[in-house]
Design a protein around this motif. Sequence first.
Motif, PDB file in Angstrom:
ATOM      1  N   ALA A   1      31.681  46.986  29.047  1.00 32.39           N
ATOM      2  CA  ALA A   1      31.242  48.297  29.366  1.00 32.39           C
ATOM      3  C   ALA A   1      30.057  48.713  27.686  1.00 32.39           C
ATOM      4  O   ALA A   1      29.373  47.953  27.572  1.00 32.39           O
ATOM      5  N   LYS A   2      29.196  50.104  27.917  1.00 32.72           N
ATOM      6  CA  LYS A   2      28.241  50.311  27.755  1.00 32.72           C
ATOM      7  C   LYS A   2      28.463  51.897  27.290  1.00 32.72           C
ATOM      8  O   LYS A   2      28.649  52.450  28.146  1.00 32.72           O
TER       9      LYS A   2
ATOM     10  N   SER B   1      31.235  40.693  42.086  1.00 34.85           N
ATOM     11  CA  SER B   1      31.711  41.566  43.341  1.00 34.85           C
ATOM     12  C   SER B   1      32.481  43.004  42.213  1.00 34.85           C
ATOM     13  O   SER B   1      33.899  43.326  42.469  1.00 34.85           O
ATOM     14  N   SER B   2      32.272  43.365  41.268  1.00 33.49           N
ATOM     15  CA  SER B   2      32.576  44.238  39.862  1.00 33.49           C
ATOM     16  C   SER B   2      32.136  45.556  40.579  1.00 33.49           C
ATOM     17  O   SER B   2      30.819  45.318  41.520  1.00 33.49           O
ATOM     18  N   GLU B   3      32.747  46.306  40.153  1.00 39.47           N
ATOM     19  CA  GLU B   3      32.599  47.878  40.221  1.00 39.47           C
ATOM     20  C   GLU B   3      32.254  48.611  39.396  1.00 39.47           C
ATOM     21  O   GLU B   3      32.572  47.732  38.271  1.00 39.47           O
TER      22      GLU B   3
ATOM     23  N   THR C   1      20.595  70.274  24.155  1.00 37.94           N
ATOM     24  CA  THR C   1      19.736  70.383  24.945  1.00 37.94           C
ATOM     25  C   THR C   1      18.902  70.097  26.212  1.00 37.94           C
ATOM     26  O   THR C   1      18.215  70.078  27.031  1.00 37.94           O
ATOM     27  N   THR C   2      19.545  68.479  26.568  1.00 39.69           N
ATOM     28  CA  THR C   2      19.292  67.731  27.222  1.00 39.69           C
ATOM     29  C   THR C   2      20.106  67.891  28.579  1.00 39.69           C
ATOM     30  O   THR C   2      19.217  67.448  28.883  1.00 39.69           O
ATOM     31  N   GLY C   3      20.912  68.434  28.961  1.00 39.84           N
ATOM     32  CA  GLY C   3      22.297  67.893  29.927  1.00 39.84           C
ATOM     33  C   GLY C   3      22.902  67.150  29.506  1.00 39.84           C
ATOM     34  O   GLY C   3      23.873  66.847  30.482  1.00 39.84           O
ATOM     35  N   HIS C   4      22.313  66.738  28.886  1.00 37.93           N
ATOM     36  CA  HIS C   4      23.097  64.730  29.272  1.00 37.93           C
ATOM     37  C   HIS C   4      24.909  64.826  28.623  1.00 37.93           C
ATOM     38  O   HIS C   4      24.583  66.427  27.363  1.00 37.93           O
ATOM     39  N   ALA C   5      25.486  64.317  28.735  1.00 37.36           N
ATOM     40  CA  ALA C   5      27.223  63.708  28.516  1.00 37.36           C
ATOM     41  C   ALA C   5      26.133  62.755  27.752  1.00 37.36           C
ATOM     42  O   ALA C   5      26.059  61.631  27.880  1.00 37.36           O
ATOM     43  N   GLU C   6      27.138  62.618  26.303  1.00 33.80           N
ATOM     44  CA  GLU C   6      27.725  61.174  25.768  1.00 33.80           C
ATOM     45  C   GLU C   6      28.810  60.815  27.125  1.00 33.80           C
ATOM     46  O   GLU C   6      29.753  61.110  27.479  1.00 33.80           O
ATOM     47  N   ALA C   7      28.549  59.482  27.331  1.00 33.93           N
ATOM     48  CA  ALA C   7      28.978  58.704  28.731  1.00 33.93           C
ATOM     49  C   ALA C   7      29.582  57.257  27.975  1.00 33.93           C
ATOM     50  O   ALA C   7      28.760  56.068  27.506  1.00 33.93           O
ATOM     51  N   LEU C   8      30.658  56.959  29.011  1.00 38.74           N
ATOM     52  CA  LEU C   8      31.120  55.546  28.993  1.00 38.74           C
ATOM     53  C   LEU C   8      30.864  55.210  30.291  1.00 38.74           C
ATOM     54  O   LEU C   8      31.480  54.989  31.934  1.00 38.74           O
ATOM     55  N   GLN C   9      29.847  53.923  30.596  1.00 41.95           N
ATOM     56  CA  GLN C   9      29.823  52.583  31.991  1.00 41.95           C
ATOM     57  C   GLN C   9      30.253  51.694  32.176  1.00 41.95           C
ATOM     58  O   GLN C   9      30.072  51.123  31.184  1.00 41.95           O
ATOM     59  N   VAL C  10      31.426  51.650  33.045  1.00 42.16           N
ATOM     60  CA  VAL C  10      32.127  50.137  32.407  1.00 42.16           C
ATOM     61  C   VAL C  10      32.108  49.411  34.127  1.00 42.16           C
ATOM     62  O   VAL C  10      31.955  49.979  35.546  1.00 42.16           O
TER      63      VAL C  10
ATOM     64  N   PRO D   1      21.086  48.830  32.420  1.00 46.28           N
ATOM     65  CA  PRO D   1      20.501  47.776  32.533  1.00 46.28           C
ATOM     66  C   PRO D   1      21.166  46.820  31.853  1.00 46.28           C
ATOM     67  O   PRO D   1      20.185  45.147  32.051  1.00 46.28           O
ATOM     68  N   THR D   2      21.504  46.465  30.758  1.00 46.22           N
ATOM     69  CA  THR D   2      22.300  45.401  30.626  1.00 46.22           C
ATOM     70  C   THR D   2      23.653  45.757  30.227  1.00 46.22           C
ATOM     71  O   THR D   2      24.331  44.624  29.835  1.00 46.22           O
ATOM     72  N   LEU D   3      23.698  46.054  30.981  1.00 46.84           N
ATOM     73  CA  LEU D   3      25.785  45.541  31.555  1.00 46.84           C
ATOM     74  C   LEU D   3      25.879  44.563  32.240  1.00 46.84           C
ATOM     75  O   LEU D   3      25.864  45.001  33.652  1.00 46.84           O
TER      76      LEU D   3
END
Length: 181
Positions: free
Chosen positions: A43-44, A13-15, A64-73, A6-8
């Motif tokens: 990037a976040k 035209s960005s993807e 235990t959450t199933g989540h990965a530490e990730a990066l969104q660009v 929500p803050t990226l």
Amino acid sequence: MPAVSPTLKTTASSELLTVAAGCFWGVEHMYRKHFADKGLVDAKVGYSGGNTEDPSYRKVCSGTTGHAEALQVSFEPAKVSYEQLVDFFFKIHDPTQANGQGPDIGSQYRSAIFTHSSEQQKIAEGVKQKLQDTWFKDPIATDIEPIQNWWDAEDYHQEYLFKEPGGYQCPTHFYRNTPQK
């Protein structure tokens, strides 16, 4: 939960690119440094790929959450292609290590690409196969799957290695410029 930060910052035209390659601090740092003037808009760091609503760093680190530490660009495809960003992803960590990177062990540190379209899925799978054939001797363990969710990490994680240059960086996070075969 939406599959976009929500803050990226984005442009008309960005993807988007969303990846996980172990500790998100180093991954963010490498993308920001390498693509700063080459099409990166923003990037976040955050959490993706799990089944827990509104995860926190402490919860994700528990495994235990199933989540990965990730990066969104967010990026400008006229300046850098999704394929180039995915190629870079495979070369800045060890994609052959399942559920971890170096000393960071657990599914929260897995290698994954979370795609935002069927076209991204096709490109990511193609880059993975090309690099398996030409670069990596051991099988690539990277999961490639459609993104289902995204949560921004806490503010103190954003741009962490820029704020704390001596902070922890996973020893597997470096650019590989020669094939590993």
